[in-house]
Scaffold this motif. Structure first.
Motif, PDB file in Angstrom:
ATOM      1  N   THR A  98       0.792  -1.228   0.000  1.00 45.88           N
ATOM      2  CA  THR A  98       0.000   0.000   0.000  1.00 45.88           C
ATOM      3  C   THR A  98       0.825   1.278   0.000  1.00 45.88           C
ATOM      4  N   ARG A  99       2.033   1.253   0.594  1.00 50.17           N
ATOM      5  CA  ARG A  99       2.824   2.473   0.724  1.00 50.17           C
ATOM      6  C   ARG A  99       4.107   2.452  -0.108  1.00 50.17           C
ATOM      7  N   ALA A 100       4.874   1.365  -0.007  1.00 48.93           N
ATOM      8  CA  ALA A 100       6.170   1.339  -0.702  1.00 48.93           C
ATOM      9  C   ALA A 100       6.016   1.166  -2.205  1.00 48.93           C
ATOM     10  N   LEU A 101       5.183   0.241  -2.627  1.00 51.66           N
ATOM     11  CA  LEU A 101       5.093  -0.094  -4.055  1.00 51.66           C
ATOM     12  C   LEU A 101       4.735   1.114  -4.920  1.00 51.66           C
ATOM     13  N   PRO A 102       3.739   1.923  -4.546  1.00 47.99           N
ATOM     14  CA  PRO A 102       3.454   3.086  -5.394  1.00 47.99           C
ATOM     15  C   PRO A 102       4.635   4.036  -5.531  1.00 47.99           C
ATOM     16  N   LEU A 104       7.895   3.165  -5.293  1.00 47.66           N
ATOM     17  CA  LEU A 104       8.873   2.500  -6.157  1.00 47.66           C
ATOM     18  C   LEU A 104       8.493   2.686  -7.623  1.00 47.66           C
ATOM     19  N   GLN A 105       7.242   2.494  -7.922  1.00 46.15           N
ATOM     20  CA  GLN A 105       6.788   2.634  -9.299  1.00 46.15           C
ATOM     21  C   GLN A 105       6.932   4.065  -9.790  1.00 46.15           C
ATOM     22  N   ARG A 106       6.641   5.042  -8.925  1.00 50.51           N
ATOM     23  CA  ARG A 106       6.746   6.450  -9.300  1.00 50.51           C
ATOM     24  C   ARG A 106       8.179   6.819  -9.667  1.00 50.51           C
ATOM     25  N   HIS A 107       9.146   6.201  -8.988  1.00 50.12           N
ATOM     26  CA  HIS A 107      10.553   6.526  -9.219  1.00 50.12           C
ATOM     27  C   HIS A 107      11.235   5.550 -10.167  1.00 50.12           C
ATOM     28  N   GLY A 108      10.474   4.671 -10.787  1.00 49.54           N
ATOM     29  CA  GLY A 108      11.043   3.739 -11.755  1.00 49.54           C
ATOM     30  C   GLY A 108      11.938   2.693 -11.144  1.00 49.54           C
ATOM     31  N   CYS A 109      11.619   2.274  -9.915  1.00 50.07           N
ATOM     32  CA  CYS A 109      12.444   1.303  -9.191  1.00 50.07           C
ATOM     33  C   CYS A 109      11.701  -0.011  -8.986  1.00 50.07           C
ATOM     34  N   THR A 110      12.458  -1.043  -8.704  1.00 51.30           N
ATOM     35  CA  THR A 110      11.895  -2.314  -8.249  1.00 51.30           C
ATOM     36  C   THR A 110      12.598  -2.687  -6.948  1.00 51.30           C
ATOM     37  N   ALA A 147       3.079  -7.251  -9.718  1.00 52.87           N
ATOM     38  CA  ALA A 147       3.480  -5.869  -9.988  1.00 52.87           C
ATOM     39  C   ALA A 147       4.939  -5.765 -10.404  1.00 52.87           C
ATOM     40  N   GLY A 148       5.604  -6.909 -10.594  1.00 50.78           N
ATOM     41  CA  GLY A 148       6.965  -6.909 -11.107  1.00 50.78           C
ATOM     42  C   GLY A 148       8.057  -6.839 -10.062  1.00 50.78           C
ATOM     43  N   GLN A 149       7.690  -7.061  -8.784  1.00 52.39           N
ATOM     44  CA  GLN A 149       8.689  -7.055  -7.718  1.00 52.39           C
ATOM     45  C   GLN A 149       9.155  -8.490  -7.450  1.00 52.39           C
TER      46      GLN A 149
END
Length: 260
Positions: A98-102, A104-110, A147-149
């Motif tokens: 709920t908090r980290a994944l969005p 990570l995605q916003r910054h282009g990270c996995t 989600a690709g993690q």
């Protein structure tokens, strides 16, 4: 490029060359949640979403990108790891989804999320001081994977593996790996030692269980693919502290290279 980059190799530069092939820089997180009172985070394992966003932004501002540990190691094997930093999150809290994944995605990270398939949908009962933090369910872990993690194993029950007998150790290593294959459809490549607790017996058993790599904290002389050192990241780590922690990692790798 610095002036001495093109100089002939010397005995003094040999450790630095070895360090470049040593352990990569891997950051260690746990929980991402709002809190204001330090008493709410007695173990120092929580960062707020704002802090994580700032830390990811700092990486990107330095020309670095956070990736899963598995992706980082594969890139290193092919000489394509320049600018990559490993991101790992231990325990498998629901706030990763709920908090980290969005962020990570916003910054282009996995990232790699190390989970406990023996404690699905419950909480961090192993932390006596609390606070209680809910762990992901099977559905939540699948959502993270979709989600690709990267999903890795943190064992079954979050135990000190150096204290358990061989049969329990095998369950923690092989049993958790098989449960995660059933849950996600993929055998996890990575393992993470609960509490960073390891010795030569545990490291060898992890290798024999089929894991391609394993994350530790400060493994000392056992450092290697199945005992990767990591840098703990806290709420207090702004740009200045992250620069220092990156430098400490680089210095530690040179020292390890000298000993090899």
């Amino acid at each position: 490029m610095s002036a001495d980059t093109d100089t002939a190799p010397t005995a003094a530069t040999a450790p630095a060359r070895k360090a470049a092939h040593g352990s990569p820089w891997v950051l260690m997180y746990h929980s991402v949640a709002e809190f204001t009172d330090p008493a709410e985070d007695p173990y120092g394992i929580t960062v707020t979403p704002a802090a994580l966003a700032a830390q990811l932004a700092w990486l990107r501002s330095r020309g670095l990108r956070g990736v899963s540990v598995g992706e980082l190691l594969r890139a290193r094997a092919h000489g394509r790891a320049a600018g990559l930093v490993g991101l790992s999150f231990d325990d498998g809290y629901t706030d990763f989804l709920t908090r980290a994944l969005p962020l990570l995605q916003r910054h282009g990270c996995t990232a790699t999320l190390f989970v406990l398939p023996g404690r699905l949908g419950v909480d961090n009962v192993w932390d006596p001081l609390g606070p209680r933090k809910p762990l992901l369910s099977a559905e939540g872990i699948r959502a993270v994977a979709e989600a690709g993690q990267e999903i890795g194993s943190h064992g079954l029950l979050h135990q000190h593996l150096t204290d358990v007998p061989d049969d329990v150790l095998q369950q923690e290593l092989r049993g958790s790996r098989e449960l995660l294959r059933e849950l996600t459809g993929t055998l996890p490549e990575g393992f993470c030692y609960p509490y960073g607790s390891l010795d030569s017996r545990v490291v060898e058993a992890t290798r024999a269980a089929g894991y391609g790599y394993a994350c530790a904290i400060d493994p000392g002389a056992l450092a290697g693919p199945h005992a990767l050192p990591r840098t703990h990241v806290s709420q207090a780590d702004g740009a200045a502290r992250l620069r220092i922690k990156r430098l400490r990692h680089q210095v530690a790798e040179v020292r390890r290279a000298v000993r090899r």
